[in-house]
Enzyme design. Structure first.
Site, PDB file in Angstrom:
ATOM      1  N   SER A  80     -20.595 -34.734 -61.439  1.00  0.00           N
ATOM      2  CA  SER A  80     -20.397 -33.340 -61.009  1.00  0.00           C
ATOM      3  C   SER A  80     -21.242 -32.410 -61.867  1.00  0.00           C
ATOM      4  CB  SER A  80     -18.929 -32.941 -61.135  1.00  0.00           C
ATOM      5  OG  SER A  80     -18.192 -33.434 -60.039  1.00  0.00           O
ATOM      6  N   ASP A  93     -10.050 -32.797 -56.059  1.00  0.00           N
ATOM      7  CA  ASP A  93      -9.057 -33.655 -56.717  1.00  0.00           C
ATOM      8  C   ASP A  93      -8.126 -34.085 -55.590  1.00  0.00           C
ATOM      9  OD1 ASP A  93      -7.989 -34.649 -59.413  1.00  0.00           O
ATOM     10  OD2 ASP A  93      -6.192 -33.730 -58.612  1.00  0.00           O
ATOM     11  N   LYS A 131      -8.565 -26.787 -64.961  1.00  0.00           N
ATOM     12  CA  LYS A 131      -7.950 -27.475 -63.811  1.00  0.00           C
ATOM     13  C   LYS A 131      -7.251 -26.417 -62.971  1.00  0.00           C
ATOM     14  CE  LYS A 131      -7.243 -31.605 -62.016  1.00  0.00           C
ATOM     15  NZ  LYS A 131      -8.157 -32.753 -61.985  1.00  0.00           N
TER      16      LYS A 131
HETATM   17  P1  NDP Z   1      -8.083 -41.821 -52.900  1.00  0.00           P
HETATM   18  O1  NDP Z   1      -7.073 -40.913 -52.326  1.00  0.00           O
HETATM   19  O2  NDP Z   1      -9.432 -41.970 -52.266  1.00  0.00           O
HETATM   20  O3  NDP Z   1      -7.514 -43.325 -53.056  1.00  0.00           O
HETATM   21  C1  NDP Z   1      -6.316 -43.597 -53.684  1.00  0.00           C
HETATM   22  C2  NDP Z   1      -5.944 -45.028 -53.336  1.00  0.00           C
HETATM   23  O4  NDP Z   1      -4.766 -45.385 -54.051  1.00  0.00           O
HETATM   24  C3  NDP Z   1      -5.611 -45.213 -51.869  1.00  0.00           C
HETATM   25  O5  NDP Z   1      -5.993 -46.502 -51.484  1.00  0.00           O
HETATM   26  C4  NDP Z   1      -4.090 -45.057 -51.852  1.00  0.00           C
HETATM   27  O6  NDP Z   1      -3.466 -45.695 -50.756  1.00  0.00           O
HETATM   28  C5  NDP Z   1      -3.740 -45.762 -53.118  1.00  0.00           C
HETATM   29  N1  NDP Z   1      -2.441 -45.321 -53.604  1.00  0.00           N
HETATM   30  C6  NDP Z   1      -2.007 -44.070 -53.713  1.00  0.00           C
HETATM   31  N2  NDP Z   1      -0.749 -44.064 -54.174  1.00  0.00           N
HETATM   32  C7  NDP Z   1      -0.408 -45.370 -54.322  1.00  0.00           C
HETATM   33  C8  NDP Z   1       0.752 -46.023 -54.761  1.00  0.00           C
HETATM   34  N3  NDP Z   1       1.833 -45.332 -55.123  1.00  0.00           N
HETATM   35  N4  NDP Z   1       0.741 -47.380 -54.811  1.00  0.00           N
HETATM   36  C9  NDP Z   1      -0.360 -48.084 -54.463  1.00  0.00           C
HETATM   37  N5  NDP Z   1      -1.465 -47.500 -54.022  1.00  0.00           N
HETATM   38  C10 NDP Z   1      -1.499 -46.176 -53.971  1.00  0.00           C
HETATM   39  O7  NDP Z   1      -8.249 -41.333 -54.422  1.00  0.00           O
HETATM   40  P2  NDP Z   1      -9.406 -41.648 -55.441  1.00  0.00           P
HETATM   41  O8  NDP Z   1      -9.880 -43.040 -55.257  1.00  0.00           O
HETATM   42  O9  NDP Z   1     -10.380 -40.540 -55.440  1.00  0.00           O
HETATM   43  O10 NDP Z   1      -8.600 -41.503 -56.808  1.00  0.00           O
HETATM   44  C11 NDP Z   1      -7.846 -42.579 -57.346  1.00  0.00           C
HETATM   45  C12 NDP Z   1      -7.468 -42.214 -58.765  1.00  0.00           C
HETATM   46  O11 NDP Z   1      -8.665 -41.982 -59.547  1.00  0.00           O
HETATM   47  C13 NDP Z   1      -6.615 -40.956 -58.938  1.00  0.00           C
HETATM   48  O12 NDP Z   1      -5.788 -41.157 -60.067  1.00  0.00           O
HETATM   49  C14 NDP Z   1      -7.662 -39.884 -59.283  1.00  0.00           C
HETATM   50  O13 NDP Z   1      -7.095 -38.784 -59.983  1.00  0.00           O
HETATM   51  C15 NDP Z   1      -8.597 -40.701 -60.161  1.00  0.00           C
HETATM   52  N6  NDP Z   1      -9.954 -40.176 -60.307  1.00  0.00           N
HETATM   53  C16 NDP Z   1     -10.742 -39.982 -59.222  1.00  0.00           C
HETATM   54  C17 NDP Z   1     -12.026 -39.518 -59.378  1.00  0.00           C
HETATM   55  C18 NDP Z   1     -12.952 -39.377 -58.228  1.00  0.00           C
HETATM   56  O14 NDP Z   1     -14.123 -39.041 -58.447  1.00  0.00           O
HETATM   57  N7  NDP Z   1     -12.525 -39.632 -56.996  1.00  0.00           N
HETATM   58  C19 NDP Z   1     -12.561 -39.145 -60.712  1.00  0.00           C
HETATM   59  C20 NDP Z   1     -11.671 -39.477 -61.809  1.00  0.00           C
HETATM   60  C21 NDP Z   1     -10.412 -39.934 -61.580  1.00  0.00           C
HETATM   61  P3  NDP Z   1      -3.115 -44.865 -49.409  1.00  0.00           P
HETATM   62  O15 NDP Z   1      -4.420 -44.684 -48.730  1.00  0.00           O
HETATM   63  O16 NDP Z   1      -2.171 -45.756 -48.698  1.00  0.00           O
HETATM   64  O17 NDP Z   1      -2.484 -43.560 -49.849  1.00  0.00           O
END
Ligand code: NDP
Length: 445
Positions: free
Chosen positions: A377, A167, A127
Protein backbone atom coordinates in the site's frame (compact mmCIF):
# COMPACT_ATOMS: atom_id res chain seq x y z
CA UNK A 1 12.91 -4.71 36.90
CA UNK A 2 11.21 -1.27 36.85
CA UNK A 3 7.53 -0.57 37.47
CA UNK A 4 7.23 1.87 34.58
CA UNK A 5 5.50 -0.60 32.25
CA UNK A 6 2.99 -1.60 34.96
CA UNK A 7 2.28 2.03 35.81
CA UNK A 8 1.54 2.88 32.17
CA UNK A 9 -0.68 -0.20 31.72
CA UNK A 10 -2.65 0.88 34.80
CA UNK A 11 -2.96 4.39 33.41
CA UNK A 12 -4.25 3.07 30.07
CA UNK A 13 -6.90 0.99 31.83
CA UNK A 14 -7.96 4.00 33.93
CA UNK A 15 -8.03 6.46 31.05
CA UNK A 16 -9.75 4.10 28.58
CA UNK A 17 -12.44 2.30 30.59
CA UNK A 18 -14.44 -0.46 28.90
CA UNK A 19 -11.90 -1.00 26.11
CA UNK A 20 -10.61 -4.56 26.69
CA UNK A 21 -9.11 -5.13 23.24
CA UNK A 22 -7.08 -1.94 23.53
CA UNK A 23 -5.91 -2.85 27.04
CA UNK A 24 -4.89 -6.29 25.79
CA UNK A 25 -2.86 -4.92 22.87
CA UNK A 26 -1.05 -2.40 25.08
CA UNK A 27 -0.26 -5.10 27.66
CA UNK A 28 1.09 -7.52 25.05
CA UNK A 29 3.28 -4.94 23.35
CA UNK A 30 4.61 -3.19 26.49
CA UNK A 31 5.32 -6.45 28.33
CA UNK A 32 7.44 -7.72 25.45
CA UNK A 33 9.28 -4.36 25.36
CA UNK A 34 10.45 -4.60 28.99
CA UNK A 35 14.12 -5.24 28.09
CA UNK A 36 14.40 -2.04 26.06
CA UNK A 37 12.24 0.01 28.44
CA UNK A 38 14.20 -1.10 31.50
CA UNK A 39 17.46 -0.18 29.76
CA UNK A 40 16.22 3.36 28.99
CA UNK A 41 13.91 3.99 31.91
CA UNK A 42 15.26 7.32 33.11
CA UNK A 43 15.13 8.97 29.70
CA UNK A 44 11.73 7.46 28.80
CA UNK A 45 10.22 8.59 32.11
CA UNK A 46 11.56 12.11 31.74
CA UNK A 47 10.09 12.38 28.23
CA UNK A 48 6.85 10.59 29.24
CA UNK A 49 7.61 8.46 26.21
CA UNK A 50 5.28 5.57 27.03
CA UNK A 51 2.45 7.86 28.15
CA UNK A 52 2.67 9.58 24.76
CA UNK A 53 2.99 6.39 22.70
CA UNK A 54 -0.20 4.83 24.18
CA UNK A 55 -2.20 8.01 23.60
CA UNK A 56 -3.49 8.51 20.03
CA UNK A 57 -2.50 11.87 18.58
CA UNK A 58 -6.13 12.35 17.59
CA UNK A 59 -9.33 10.33 17.70
CA UNK A 60 -12.41 11.27 15.75
CA UNK A 61 -15.94 9.93 16.08
CA UNK A 62 -18.72 11.14 13.84
CA UNK A 63 -22.33 10.57 12.81
CA UNK A 64 -22.95 8.78 9.48
CA UNK A 65 -26.57 9.21 8.37
CA UNK A 66 -27.73 7.54 5.14
CA UNK A 67 -30.99 6.52 3.51
CA UNK A 68 -31.79 2.83 2.91
CA UNK A 69 -33.71 1.39 -0.05
CA UNK A 70 -37.03 1.73 1.79
CA UNK A 71 -36.50 5.45 2.32
CA UNK A 72 -35.67 4.97 6.00
CA UNK A 73 -32.83 7.03 7.47
CA UNK A 74 -30.16 4.92 9.14
CA UNK A 75 -27.45 6.26 11.46
CA UNK A 76 -24.05 4.64 12.02
CA UNK A 77 -20.96 5.77 13.90
CA UNK A 78 -17.76 6.54 12.04
CA UNK A 79 -14.28 6.40 13.63
CA UNK A 80 -10.76 7.39 12.71
CA UNK A 81 -7.87 7.01 15.13
CA UNK A 82 -4.75 8.92 14.08
CA UNK A 83 -2.39 7.14 16.40
CA UNK A 84 1.15 8.13 15.60
CA UNK A 85 2.59 10.21 12.74
CA UNK A 86 6.23 10.29 13.85
CA UNK A 87 7.53 8.37 10.83
CA UNK A 88 4.99 9.36 8.16
CA UNK A 89 1.35 10.14 7.37
CA UNK A 90 -1.11 7.98 9.31
CA UNK A 91 -1.84 4.76 7.43
CA UNK A 92 -4.24 1.93 8.24
CA UNK A 93 -7.45 0.36 7.01
CA UNK A 94 -11.14 1.11 7.39
CA UNK A 95 -13.06 -1.74 9.00
CA UNK A 96 -16.80 -1.97 8.30
CA UNK A 97 -18.27 -4.48 10.74
CA UNK A 98 -21.01 -4.37 13.41
CA UNK A 99 -18.39 -5.09 16.12
CA UNK A 100 -16.49 -1.85 15.45
CA UNK A 101 -16.06 0.49 18.43
CA UNK A 102 -13.28 2.65 19.90
CA UNK A 103 -11.66 -0.33 21.63
CA UNK A 104 -11.31 -2.38 18.42
CA UNK A 105 -10.12 0.55 16.32
CA UNK A 106 -7.64 1.69 18.98
CA UNK A 107 -6.22 -1.82 19.39
CA UNK A 108 -5.75 -2.13 15.63
CA UNK A 109 -4.33 1.40 15.36
CA UNK A 110 -1.82 0.81 18.15
CA UNK A 111 -0.59 -2.42 16.52
CA UNK A 112 -0.46 -0.69 13.15
CA UNK A 113 2.07 1.87 14.43
CA UNK A 114 4.67 -0.86 15.00
CA UNK A 115 3.76 -2.93 11.92
CA UNK A 116 4.15 0.11 9.67
CA UNK A 117 7.44 1.01 11.33
CA UNK A 118 8.73 -2.52 10.61
CA UNK A 119 8.15 -2.15 6.86
CA UNK A 120 10.98 0.40 6.80
CA UNK A 121 8.72 2.74 4.79
CA UNK A 122 7.66 6.26 5.85
CA UNK A 123 4.17 5.49 7.17
CA UNK A 124 2.68 6.31 10.55
CA UNK A 125 -0.10 4.33 12.19
CA UNK A 126 -3.86 4.80 12.14
CA UNK A 127 -7.09 2.85 11.78
CA UNK A 128 -10.73 3.63 11.18
CA UNK A 129 -14.12 2.18 10.49
CA UNK A 130 -17.77 2.05 11.27
CA UNK A 131 -20.34 -0.28 12.80
CA UNK A 132 -22.03 -0.38 9.37
CA UNK A 133 -22.39 -3.93 7.98
CA UNK A 134 -22.10 -4.09 4.17
CA UNK A 135 -23.34 -7.73 4.16
CA UNK A 136 -26.82 -7.95 2.67
CA UNK A 137 -26.91 -4.28 1.58
CA UNK A 138 -27.60 -3.23 -2.01
CA UNK A 139 -24.91 -1.45 -4.02
CA UNK A 140 -26.90 1.75 -3.73
CA UNK A 141 -27.08 1.46 0.06
CA UNK A 142 -23.34 0.78 0.28
CA UNK A 143 -22.69 3.82 -1.91
CA UNK A 144 -24.97 5.99 0.22
CA UNK A 145 -23.14 4.93 3.36
CA UNK A 146 -19.66 5.37 1.83
CA UNK A 147 -20.50 8.84 0.52
CA UNK A 148 -21.86 9.97 3.88
CA UNK A 149 -18.87 8.44 5.71
CA UNK A 150 -16.41 10.23 3.42
CA UNK A 151 -18.29 13.54 3.60
CA UNK A 152 -17.04 13.86 7.18
CA UNK A 153 -13.81 11.82 6.94
CA UNK A 154 -12.48 13.95 4.05
CA UNK A 155 -11.95 16.84 6.49
CA UNK A 156 -9.36 14.83 8.38
CA UNK A 157 -7.40 12.89 5.72
CA UNK A 158 -5.20 13.63 2.68
CA UNK A 159 -2.32 12.15 0.68
CA UNK A 160 0.21 13.76 3.07
CA UNK A 161 -1.91 13.55 6.23
CA UNK A 162 -3.69 10.24 6.56
CA UNK A 163 -4.15 7.56 3.89
CA UNK A 164 -6.77 4.91 4.78
CA UNK A 165 -7.04 1.54 3.03
CA UNK A 166 -9.37 -1.47 2.95
CA UNK A 167 -9.91 -3.93 5.79
CA UNK A 168 -12.71 -6.30 6.79
CA UNK A 169 -15.86 -5.18 4.94
CA UNK A 170 -14.01 -2.58 2.87
CA UNK A 171 -13.04 -3.99 -0.52
CA UNK A 172 -12.58 -2.54 -3.99
CA UNK A 173 -16.25 -1.46 -4.23
CA UNK A 174 -16.20 0.55 -1.00
CA UNK A 175 -12.77 2.09 -1.73
CA UNK A 176 -14.09 3.20 -5.16
CA UNK A 177 -17.17 4.93 -3.70
CA UNK A 178 -15.11 6.61 -0.98
CA UNK A 179 -12.45 7.79 -3.43
CA UNK A 180 -15.11 9.23 -5.75
CA UNK A 181 -16.70 11.22 -2.94
CA UNK A 182 -13.34 12.52 -1.64
CA UNK A 183 -12.40 13.75 -5.11
CA UNK A 184 -15.78 15.38 -5.58
CA UNK A 185 -15.75 17.27 -2.29
CA UNK A 186 -12.08 18.21 -2.07
CA UNK A 187 -11.55 18.66 -5.83
CA UNK A 188 -8.26 16.81 -5.47
CA UNK A 189 -7.14 13.79 -7.47
CA UNK A 190 -4.58 12.41 -5.07
CA UNK A 191 -3.57 9.10 -3.49
CA UNK A 192 -5.74 9.56 -0.43
CA UNK A 193 -6.76 5.89 -0.27
CA UNK A 194 -4.93 2.68 -1.17
CA UNK A 195 -6.35 -0.56 -2.48
CA UNK A 196 -7.74 1.37 -5.45
CA UNK A 197 -8.71 -0.25 -8.76
CA UNK A 198 -5.99 -0.40 -11.41
CA UNK A 199 -7.89 2.02 -13.68
CA UNK A 200 -7.69 4.86 -11.14
CA UNK A 201 -4.35 4.64 -9.34
CA UNK A 202 -4.18 1.16 -7.79
CA UNK A 203 -0.94 -0.83 -7.72
CA UNK A 204 -0.17 -4.07 -9.49
CA UNK A 205 0.72 -6.88 -7.03
CA UNK A 206 -1.31 -5.33 -4.18
CA UNK A 207 -3.80 -8.22 -4.40
CA UNK A 208 -1.02 -10.81 -4.05
CA UNK A 209 1.11 -8.81 -1.60
CA UNK A 210 0.10 -10.15 1.83
CA UNK A 211 0.22 -13.84 0.85
CA UNK A 212 3.39 -13.48 -1.25
CA UNK A 213 5.07 -11.42 1.49
CA UNK A 214 4.28 -14.11 4.05
CA UNK A 215 6.13 -16.69 1.97
CA UNK A 216 9.05 -14.37 1.26
CA UNK A 217 9.68 -13.94 4.98
CA UNK A 218 9.31 -17.68 5.67
CA UNK A 219 11.73 -18.41 2.83
CA UNK A 220 14.30 -16.01 4.32
CA UNK A 221 13.87 -17.50 7.78
CA UNK A 222 14.51 -21.00 6.39
CA UNK A 223 17.45 -19.77 4.31
CA UNK A 224 19.10 -18.45 7.48
CA UNK A 225 18.72 -21.91 8.99
CA UNK A 226 20.37 -23.46 5.93
CA UNK A 227 17.02 -24.83 4.78
CA UNK A 228 14.39 -23.99 2.14
CA UNK A 229 10.75 -24.45 1.22
CA UNK A 230 11.56 -27.10 -1.37
CA UNK A 231 9.88 -30.38 -0.50
CA UNK A 232 8.17 -29.03 2.63
CA UNK A 233 4.54 -29.78 3.45
CA UNK A 234 2.47 -26.79 4.56
CA UNK A 235 -1.05 -26.36 5.91
CA UNK A 236 -2.97 -23.14 5.29
CA UNK A 237 -6.25 -21.99 6.83
CA UNK A 238 -8.62 -19.62 5.05
CA UNK A 239 -9.54 -19.39 1.40
CA UNK A 240 -9.64 -15.61 1.03
CA UNK A 241 -7.21 -13.05 -0.32
CA UNK A 242 -4.30 -13.83 2.01
CA UNK A 243 -4.72 -17.63 1.90
CA UNK A 244 -5.01 -17.95 -1.89
CA UNK A 245 -1.84 -16.01 -2.63
CA UNK A 246 0.06 -17.64 0.24
CA UNK A 247 -0.76 -21.05 -1.29
CA UNK A 248 0.20 -19.85 -4.77
CA UNK A 249 3.61 -18.52 -3.68
CA UNK A 250 4.35 -21.51 -1.39
CA UNK A 251 3.85 -23.82 -4.34
CA UNK A 252 5.96 -21.63 -6.65
CA UNK A 253 8.76 -21.86 -4.07
CA UNK A 254 8.62 -25.67 -3.97
CA UNK A 255 6.37 -26.49 -1.00
CA UNK A 256 3.27 -28.68 -1.12
CA UNK A 257 0.21 -27.05 0.51
CA UNK A 258 -2.35 -29.69 1.45
CA UNK A 259 -5.18 -27.74 3.13
CA UNK A 260 -7.36 -24.65 2.99
CA UNK A 261 -10.58 -23.73 4.81
CA UNK A 262 -13.50 -21.34 5.01
CA UNK A 263 -15.91 -20.54 7.80
CA UNK A 264 -17.91 -23.74 7.26
CA UNK A 265 -15.34 -26.44 6.49
CA UNK A 266 -11.91 -27.44 5.24
CA UNK A 267 -10.26 -29.31 2.42
CA UNK A 268 -7.44 -31.86 2.55
CA UNK A 269 -5.81 -32.48 -0.81
CA UNK A 270 -2.90 -34.93 -0.46
CA UNK A 271 -1.65 -34.04 -3.94
CA UNK A 272 -1.43 -30.32 -3.15
CA UNK A 273 -4.16 -27.66 -3.42
CA UNK A 274 -5.10 -26.77 -7.00
CA UNK A 275 -4.83 -22.95 -6.85
CA UNK A 276 -6.55 -22.38 -10.19
CA UNK A 277 -9.56 -24.37 -8.95
CA UNK A 278 -9.53 -22.50 -5.63
CA UNK A 279 -9.47 -19.12 -7.38
CA UNK A 280 -12.36 -20.13 -9.60
CA UNK A 281 -14.43 -21.28 -6.62
CA UNK A 282 -13.68 -18.29 -4.38
CA UNK A 283 -12.85 -15.36 -6.66
CA UNK A 284 -15.14 -16.08 -9.61
CA UNK A 285 -18.08 -18.16 -8.35
CA UNK A 286 -17.90 -16.91 -4.72
CA UNK A 287 -18.96 -20.44 -3.72
CA UNK A 288 -18.27 -22.75 -0.76
CA UNK A 289 -15.31 -25.13 -0.51
CA UNK A 290 -17.66 -28.12 -0.91
CA UNK A 291 -17.23 -27.47 -4.66
CA UNK A 292 -13.50 -28.29 -4.53
CA UNK A 293 -14.14 -32.04 -4.75
CA UNK A 294 -15.68 -31.53 -8.20
CA UNK A 295 -12.28 -30.36 -9.43
CA UNK A 296 -10.14 -32.81 -7.40
CA UNK A 297 -11.91 -36.16 -6.75
CA UNK A 298 -8.93 -37.36 -4.65
CA UNK A 299 -9.43 -34.61 -2.06
CA UNK A 300 -11.46 -34.73 1.16
CA UNK A 301 -13.94 -32.14 2.41
CA UNK A 302 -14.74 -31.95 6.15
CA UNK A 303 -17.27 -29.77 7.95
CA UNK A 304 -16.01 -27.63 10.84
CA UNK A 305 -12.38 -27.09 11.86
CA UNK A 306 -9.46 -29.50 11.43
CA UNK A 307 -6.66 -27.96 9.39
CA UNK A 308 -4.20 -28.05 12.32
CA UNK A 309 -4.56 -31.84 12.77
CA UNK A 310 -2.80 -32.52 9.45
CA UNK A 311 0.89 -33.44 9.62
CA UNK A 312 3.05 -30.63 8.25
CA UNK A 313 6.41 -28.86 8.47
CA UNK A 314 4.92 -25.35 8.24
CA UNK A 315 1.56 -23.96 9.40
CA UNK A 316 0.20 -20.70 7.96
CA UNK A 317 -2.97 -19.38 9.66
CA UNK A 318 -4.51 -16.99 7.10
CA UNK A 319 -8.22 -16.78 8.03
CA UNK A 320 -9.15 -14.81 11.13
CA UNK A 321 -8.32 -13.89 14.74
CA UNK A 322 -7.97 -16.58 17.43
CA UNK A 323 -8.34 -19.49 14.99
CA UNK A 324 -5.33 -21.43 16.34
CA UNK A 325 -5.76 -22.27 20.03
CA UNK A 326 -3.76 -24.24 22.58
CA UNK A 327 -5.19 -27.64 21.53
CA UNK A 328 -4.36 -26.86 17.91
CA UNK A 329 -0.82 -25.88 18.92
CA UNK A 330 -0.44 -29.19 20.78
CA UNK A 331 -1.60 -31.10 17.69
CA UNK A 332 0.92 -29.24 15.51
CA UNK A 333 3.78 -29.92 17.91
CA UNK A 334 2.82 -33.61 18.17
CA UNK A 335 2.96 -33.79 14.36
CA UNK A 336 6.44 -32.28 14.22
CA UNK A 337 5.61 -28.80 12.82
CA UNK A 338 8.72 -26.60 12.82
CA UNK A 339 7.41 -23.17 11.74
CA UNK A 340 4.17 -21.24 12.36
CA UNK A 341 3.88 -17.93 10.48
CA UNK A 342 0.77 -15.74 10.80
CA UNK A 343 -0.87 -14.46 7.61
CA UNK A 344 -3.96 -13.19 9.43
CA UNK A 345 -4.04 -10.60 12.23
CA UNK A 346 -3.76 -12.27 15.66
CA UNK A 347 -4.86 -15.78 14.49
CA UNK A 348 -2.90 -17.50 17.27
CA UNK A 349 -4.11 -17.16 20.86
CA UNK A 350 -1.57 -16.01 23.44
CA UNK A 351 -1.47 -19.44 25.16
CA UNK A 352 -0.94 -21.17 21.81
CA UNK A 353 1.88 -18.78 20.91
CA UNK A 354 3.61 -19.36 24.24
CA UNK A 355 3.22 -23.12 23.93
CA UNK A 356 4.63 -23.20 20.40
CA UNK A 357 7.63 -21.10 21.45
CA UNK A 358 8.24 -23.25 24.54
CA UNK A 359 8.34 -26.35 22.32
CA UNK A 360 10.95 -24.88 19.99
CA UNK A 361 8.59 -24.07 17.11
CA UNK A 362 9.72 -20.96 15.24
CA UNK A 363 6.88 -18.44 15.42
CA UNK A 364 6.53 -15.39 13.17
CA UNK A 365 3.91 -12.89 14.42
CA UNK A 366 1.50 -11.28 11.94
CA UNK A 367 2.80 -7.82 12.77
CA UNK A 368 5.93 -8.85 10.86
CA UNK A 369 4.84 -11.68 8.59
CA UNK A 370 1.71 -10.08 7.09
CA UNK A 371 3.27 -6.61 6.74
CA UNK A 372 3.67 -7.14 2.97
CA UNK A 373 0.10 -5.87 2.51
CA UNK A 374 0.59 -2.47 4.08
CA UNK A 375 4.09 -2.21 2.61
CA UNK A 376 2.65 -2.58 -0.88
CA UNK A 377 0.00 0.00 0.00
CA UNK A 378 2.88 2.35 0.77
CA UNK A 379 4.32 1.50 -2.66
CA UNK A 380 0.91 2.46 -4.13
CA UNK A 381 1.32 5.84 -2.37
CA UNK A 382 4.76 6.30 -3.96
CA UNK A 383 3.42 5.53 -7.43
CA UNK A 384 0.53 7.98 -6.92
CA UNK A 385 2.92 10.71 -5.76
CA UNK A 386 5.13 10.37 -8.82
CA UNK A 387 2.09 9.81 -11.08
CA UNK A 388 3.57 6.63 -12.49
CA UNK A 389 2.65 2.94 -12.40
CA UNK A 390 5.29 0.32 -11.82
CA UNK A 391 5.24 -3.12 -13.44
CA UNK A 392 4.17 -6.21 -11.49
CA UNK A 393 7.79 -7.44 -11.44
CA UNK A 394 9.03 -4.11 -10.04
CA UNK A 395 6.50 -4.03 -7.19
CA UNK A 396 7.02 -7.73 -6.44
CA UNK A 397 10.82 -7.29 -6.28
CA UNK A 398 10.44 -4.36 -3.86
CA UNK A 399 8.01 -6.40 -1.74
CA UNK A 400 10.52 -9.24 -1.53
CA UNK A 401 13.32 -6.86 -0.50
CA UNK A 402 11.09 -5.35 2.18
CA UNK A 403 10.23 -8.75 3.66
CA UNK A 404 13.86 -9.95 3.62
CA UNK A 405 15.03 -6.75 5.35
CA UNK A 406 12.15 -6.96 7.81
CA UNK A 407 13.20 -10.46 8.81
CA UNK A 408 16.79 -9.41 9.51
CA UNK A 409 15.57 -6.35 11.37
CA UNK A 410 13.46 -8.41 13.82
CA UNK A 411 16.09 -11.14 14.05
CA UNK A 412 18.79 -8.62 14.98
CA UNK A 413 16.55 -6.83 17.49
CA UNK A 414 15.78 -10.13 19.23
CA UNK A 415 19.50 -11.02 19.36
CA UNK A 416 20.51 -7.55 20.60
CA UNK A 417 18.38 -7.95 23.73
CA UNK A 418 19.23 -11.62 24.37
CA UNK A 419 16.03 -13.15 22.93
CA UNK A 420 17.49 -14.86 19.88
CA UNK A 421 14.80 -16.60 17.84
CA UNK A 422 11.92 -14.89 19.69
CA UNK A 423 10.38 -12.95 16.83
CA UNK A 424 7.47 -11.64 18.91
CA UNK A 425 9.94 -9.73 21.07
CA UNK A 426 12.10 -8.92 18.03
CA UNK A 427 9.18 -7.46 16.04
CA UNK A 428 7.89 -5.33 18.91
CA UNK A 429 11.35 -3.99 19.77
CA UNK A 430 12.39 -3.27 16.18
CA UNK A 431 9.09 -1.49 15.44
CA UNK A 432 9.23 0.45 18.72
CA UNK A 433 12.86 1.60 18.43
CA UNK A 434 12.32 3.41 15.15
CA UNK A 435 9.18 5.16 16.42
CA UNK A 436 10.97 6.21 19.62
CA UNK A 437 13.90 7.54 17.66
CA UNK A 438 11.64 9.65 15.42
CA UNK A 439 9.53 10.89 18.35
CA UNK A 440 12.62 11.88 20.31
CA UNK A 441 14.10 13.77 17.35
CA UNK A 442 10.87 15.74 16.89
CA UNK A 443 10.71 17.03 20.47
CA UNK A 444 7.76 17.08 22.81
CA UNK A 445 4.79 17.07 20.43
P1 NDP B 1 -10.95 -12.58 3.31
O1 NDP B 1 -12.25 -12.08 3.79
O2 NDP B 1 -10.57 -12.48 1.86
O3 NDP B 1 -10.74 -14.14 3.70
C1 NDP B 1 -10.91 -14.60 4.99
C2 NDP B 1 -10.98 -16.12 4.92
O4 NDP B 1 -11.05 -16.64 6.24
C3 NDP B 1 -12.22 -16.62 4.20
O5 NDP B 1 -11.90 -17.81 3.55
C4 NDP B 1 -13.19 -16.87 5.36
O6 NDP B 1 -14.19 -17.82 5.06
C5 NDP B 1 -12.25 -17.42 6.38
N1 NDP B 1 -12.79 -17.25 7.72
C6 NDP B 1 -13.34 -16.15 8.23
N2 NDP B 1 -13.75 -16.39 9.48
C7 NDP B 1 -13.46 -17.70 9.72
C8 NDP B 1 -13.64 -18.55 10.82
N3 NDP B 1 -14.22 -18.11 11.93
N4 NDP B 1 -13.20 -19.83 10.72
C9 NDP B 1 -12.60 -20.27 9.59
N5 NDP B 1 -12.43 -19.51 8.53
C10 NDP B 1 -12.84 -18.25 8.59
O7 NDP B 1 -9.86 -11.82 4.21
P2 NDP B 1 -8.32 -11.66 3.96
O8 NDP B 1 -7.77 -12.89 3.36
O9 NDP B 1 -8.06 -10.35 3.33
O10 NDP B 1 -7.83 -11.50 5.47
C11 NDP B 1 -7.56 -12.63 6.29
C12 NDP B 1 -6.84 -12.14 7.53
O11 NDP B 1 -5.61 -11.49 7.15
C13 NDP B 1 -7.59 -11.14 8.40
O12 NDP B 1 -7.19 -11.35 9.74
C14 NDP B 1 -7.02 -9.79 7.93
O13 NDP B 1 -7.16 -8.77 8.91
C15 NDP B 1 -5.56 -10.18 7.72
N6 NDP B 1 -4.80 -9.31 6.83
C16 NDP B 1 -5.19 -9.10 5.55
C17 NDP B 1 -4.44 -8.30 4.72
C18 NDP B 1 -4.78 -8.12 3.29
O14 NDP B 1 -4.01 -7.47 2.57
N7 NDP B 1 -5.88 -8.68 2.79
C19 NDP B 1 -3.23 -7.59 5.21
C20 NDP B 1 -2.85 -7.95 6.56
C21 NDP B 1 -3.64 -8.75 7.33
P3 NDP B 1 -15.65 -17.34 4.54
O15 NDP B 1 -15.42 -16.94 3.13
O16 NDP B 1 -16.48 -18.55 4.71
O17 NDP B 1 -16.08 -16.19 5.42
Amino acid sequence: MSNYVDEVIELVIKQNPGEPEFHQAVKEVLNSLRPVIDANEEKFRRDALLERIVNPERQIKFRVPWVDDKGQVQVNSGYRIQFNSSIGPYKGGIRLHPSVNFSIIKFLGFEQVFKNSLTGLPIGGGKGGSDFDPKGKSDREVMAFCQSFMTELCKHIGADTDVPAGDIGTGAREIGYMFGQYKRIRNLYEGVLTGKGLSYGGSLARTEATGYGLLYIVEELLKCKGDSLVGKTAVVSGAGNVAIYAIEKAQQLGAKVVTCSDSTGWVYDPDGIDVAALKEIKEVKRARLTEYKNYRPNSEYHEGRGVWTIKCDIALPCATQNELNLDDAKALVANGTKVVAEGANMPTTLEATEYLQSQGVTFLPGKASNAGGVATSALEMSQNSERLSWSFAEVDAKLKDIMVNLFHNIDNAAKKYGFEGNYVVGANIAGFEKVVDAMTAQGIV
